[in-house]
Design a protein around this motif. Structure first.
Motif, PDB file in Angstrom:
ATOM      1  N   SER A   1      37.827  38.133  49.637  1.00  0.00           N
ATOM      2  CA  SER A   1      39.591  37.151  49.963  1.00  0.00           C
ATOM      3  C   SER A   1      40.370  37.010  48.840  1.00  0.00           C
ATOM      4  O   SER A   1      41.024  37.173  48.519  1.00  0.00           O
ATOM      5  N   ASP A   2      39.318  36.861  47.185  1.00  0.00           N
ATOM      6  CA  ASP A   2      40.276  36.699  46.271  1.00  0.00           C
ATOM      7  C   ASP A   2      40.497  37.657  45.467  1.00  0.00           C
ATOM      8  O   ASP A   2      40.132  38.777  45.513  1.00  0.00           O
ATOM      9  N   ASP A   3      41.948  38.127  44.841  1.00  0.00           N
ATOM     10  CA  ASP A   3      42.207  38.586  44.043  1.00  0.00           C
ATOM     11  C   ASP A   3      41.514  39.521  42.866  1.00  0.00           C
ATOM     12  O   ASP A   3      40.439  38.680  42.401  1.00  0.00           O
ATOM     13  N   THR A   4      40.931  40.333  42.753  1.00  0.00           N
ATOM     14  CA  THR A   4      39.973  41.700  41.741  1.00  0.00           C
ATOM     15  C   THR A   4      41.249  41.078  40.602  1.00  0.00           C
ATOM     16  O   THR A   4      42.622  41.287  40.838  1.00  0.00           O
ATOM     17  N   LEU A   5      40.500  40.962  39.247  1.00  0.00           N
ATOM     18  CA  LEU A   5      41.319  41.531  38.020  1.00  0.00           C
ATOM     19  C   LEU A   5      40.250  42.257  37.863  1.00  0.00           C
ATOM     20  O   LEU A   5      38.898  42.651  37.552  1.00  0.00           O
TER      21      LEU A   5
END
Lengths: 340, 340, 340, 340
Positions: free
Chosen positions: B78-82
């Motif tokens: 769910s969290d943005d990939t960096l």
């Protein structure tokens, strides 16, 4: 090449373009119109087709006159190319006789392949198709048997006498596939895989080049040009549907491409109605239409039991339906003065 | 998955489908509607996504409920990939700070490259782009410097400190390019070159994946899935225009794809307005629009002297125009709460 | 209708959807899957097809099961509709016998019209086409003779006995054109001019409905539905090419639409290869392909002197070429069990 | 105009073309190239744009140099057109200040309309939109309130002071709508309803012309030309998405069309992100992108309770979301030197 200048282009701007053309050994011909000045370029414009003249100051647009391809064109070679296929070289694609390449989407096992191979041969197919190396949209689906599938095809050729056509998807496999197959297929997703085109262009095996999903006819011919430039002039073009907004069919079969390609190029043109429509019930009507439109042959997916197919079961014909279609195609072929 | 039966499907036909679903370990749930019977499939439908249920007797259509991709999806992560780039790992694509990759379309010489590299760095670009292996539509145009071009890029990195992104077009080159470049670029024509995707998916270098010319967003994500399935989760998606009927621009930049991709996937998304439009004067407005739409960065072609460029001169910005654009982009970035 | 809920949709959200469905008199059927909850709707989903359920909280997507059209569908009427044309009602479009509508793009003068009318009749055309009210892309080109052109068509019918088909482009003209013509044509640009469809749907004259330039097959059928809902069930569908990225032909003739339309609908389907291709030399191959694909007839532009044509000279056949094509079409018709 | 002859064109063929050009009062200029002979035409090529020169014997292709439109072009009028709207003529579309037209897709009742009208005014919208005559794809859905809806709009204008924009779909309604509305909207499906364009071109009210679903920029400008030729020069162009293969959004918003249109034409250009995307959550990012790309304004659908909307609920913003978006748009406007 015609260079159209902007309304109000200055003398310096015109001179700049003129000089650049001369630098490349061509002759500019400036003509002042009522609303615009235009510069005609005398000489082989292909030497400057890469020059971004459209961004030169004062230039409005650049209009090429010659096509960007050469070897594939009718102007280069006016008579139809016949592509000779198979070890005994008896099959010629592009002549009066039509050729149907039929078989499963993917080679799944030797047994299943043999069943289909014998069936399609009995119905009049002259070339056996089958995918060993499969390009699949999702990494989670069946990816083909690879080298093993290729061996099954070779075995099927031995038993049926049908030459085989199969896809090559990797530059590293070209040598292997060229050694075994009778026709190398370049798939739609690889039509602009230029490294693959170059590699295949250096083999001496006929190539079946499928049109890219969104390739213009010009780009399609340029892809063939890549292989011809490498020395391989045995290229069969294959229309297999293009991507449009319509979703009732998997792709939109562009049958007008058949007569257009045959007027622009000397290469033979076949049609793949299976991939174009993605639905088995549309294969026969589109196969008939393709022959009526002037195609030199067809590529058809056939599977003994489509419900069990590991890929493209939706569009595969069962052998009896393939057989019935072939009978109807013979009538259409006769109606347009061809043989099947 | 929902299977809709034809009006008048027989009990035998329904039972046949039901049994097939059970064979694959899933649970069918038959529901008789007013006009149609439908069968809901309980369980992981991906195990039967390859089954051609639509051709089973009595079946009208099959409607998948789950997306065919998994690893790329927001549901999976769910969290943005960096995506971390460069030897000192200071650059993170996908965070608050935007990144601009700039440089020439093709590496033409070390000297020309250095001029541009220093200019774009001075203007705020954080990554240097440049093509060594070039896929070109026509075999008669400049094909890139190859390995020599790659060396020039490495040299430019040494001198400027900018990480480099460059395209890889052949499975045989992946090892070489992965050793030298900081980001491997998969070009638009190779988005479905699955062998290349698989090979790149086995490197440990970040990948810049360009959307195919006529790829749907679903196919675009499936291409990324190929690499993630191989173990490489450092993928940056790049919208670069799709093919439509409009000819005023080279392609049609699909900016709505930016928020759509970011809602479906956790991967960062950048935009290439140079290739999308094919005209340098449209690069700045579309770059601004891309940032406003939520892009995580940009890829921009810059050339010190576009009139002399060996490829894509039409769409390349001169360094002063690039510099001016970067100033304007900073204002847009601030307006949407980002940094540049 | 199937409503797929988001992963993690709450009980309140599900209840909200359930209640809304009940309010409309339909029965919701909730089914909890492994990854998603889905709600099946029992009853006539057309009563809620306008409800924006996709934006209800917790809803992921909405999948209709029934087609949005009804009267045009094969389910509504399983046997083929025959459209009866002409004052003596001898012509039936949609039966075994194929019908060719031929004539000039635009009516230019009575004399020119008569020349063509007699020629196409002699070659086997059974209906005369000709534009009196012309929709033209540019306001600076010939706009048609209007009512005078209509009178010329009536005169040509009197002399040749051929029923006439002509386009109506304005609701204010429907009464006039319906009084004079045997078939009212709705042009491609007016396929979604719903006021015109409604007006024409209230006449008792057969209608030739051309597919819109970028209309899906579903939208095409919905346009026919408009007229059938008004009471006019005498509708002939006409495939005439769709807009794609390819520019070698004016449009891309979507021949697969012919069998698709005939499977979804009971209405007859004809093809216009002249407008589809925009090039006279492609008319014959595409006409043959259309008949092979199962079309019930053709619409062909013929002009005695295309070089002098005021519109569409590029795609018009001269009478001798039309005559030769008709001979070839007879063979194709026979090959597919039809008559011409 | 440049006429390119076929390789091997005969002297007679060349003379035939030359003579035809002279007959139309233009001057041919024959130039023999290395591979081809070309004929440049000196004079106003628009006088022969309708002549099918491409089918003359020996002609390969014809390349127009001038655009087919005139009045809409920057060459005809170099400074930006300001379209003045409303009874007090205080609003000018096309200047430094951006204008947002907001309101419901369809007028459903006076009460609902007033709620939205007051809300959008409070948030900074300067023009009220609302559909009274609705073009709907299916005949089975809500068709609009018609004249009653128009009265509600007039009432809402009286109470809020906001000028009103509403669609006209029938030539018979033009007088009525022109009397009541401040801006006449031509919808996307009517962009090539030429009779409607002609009728609206004879009113003295500003027109909002929406781009057709598959209209090229050239056709879009020609549609505006129709109205300008009739005497109405107060035309606002509206980009609203084009049809492509991508299905994640209802249409593909072609934002590059904004700077392209503004370079080719002097008319103001606005953007409708609601219809372009078909999803409310994409409206804000695309609205921001549109302003960043240089649009002169926006058209936005707002509904107090989208779940209950009779049309386009999927893409309508609730007033609070509209309000929040307007705040963000102000920042973008400032970043590109505009006001909102």
């Amino acid at each position: 090449m015609i260079i159209v200048l902007k309304h109000g282009a200055t003398k310096e701007e015109i001179d700049h373009v003129v000089q650049k053309i001369k630098e490349h050994g061509l002759t500019p011909h400036v003509s002042e119109g009522k609303e615009r000045t235009i510069i005609g370029v005398i000489g082989d414009e292909r030497t400057i087709q890469n020059l971004p003249l459209s961004i030169f100051p004062g230039v409005d647009k650049v209009m090429p006159i010659l096509s960007p391809y050469k070897l594939v064109s009718r102007e280069f070679k006016s008579d139809d190319t016949l592509v000779t296929v198979g070890q005994d070289r008896k099959i010629q694609v592009g002549g009066k006789r039509l050729h149907v390449m039929a078989g499963p989407c993917a080679v799944e096992s030797l047994e299943r392949l043999m069943t289909v191979a014998e069936a399609v041969k009995a119905s009049g197919a002259t070339i056996l198709r089958g995918g060993a190396f499969k390009p699949r949209t999702s990494p989670h689906t069946f990816q083909g048997l690879g080298a093993e599938g290729l061996e099954h095809l070779v075995e099927a050729r031995k038993k049926t006498g049908l030459p085989i056509v199969t896809e090559v998807v990797d530059t590293r496999d070209v040598e292997l596939v060229a050694r075994q197959a009778d026709i190398l297929q370049i798939g739609t997703r690889n039509m602009q895989n230029f490294q693959l085109l170059i590699e295949v262009g250096q083999t001496n095996k006929p190539v079946l080049l499928k049109r890219g999903l969104s390739a213009t006819i010009k780009e399609f011919l340029l892809a063939a040009e890549y292989m011809m430039k490498g020395g391989n002039h045995q290229v069969i073009l294959c229309e297999r549907g293009i991507r449009t907004f319509e979703t009732q069919t998997r792709n939109t079969l562009d049958l007008a491409a058949v007569p257009v390609l045959k007027s622009l190029s000397h290469l033979p043109v076949i049609v793949d109605p299976s991939h174009a429509t993605g639905k088995w019930e549309l294969v026969a009507p589109m196969a008939k239409a393709a022959i009526a439109a002037g195609a030199d042959g067809l590529m058809i997916e056939v599977h003994a039991n489509p419900e069990e197919a590991l890929s493209d079961g939706e569009e595969s014909l069962k052998p009896p339906k393939f057989h019935a279609m072939m009978q109807e195609l013979k009538k259409i072929a006769a109606a347009v003065g061809r043989e099947l």
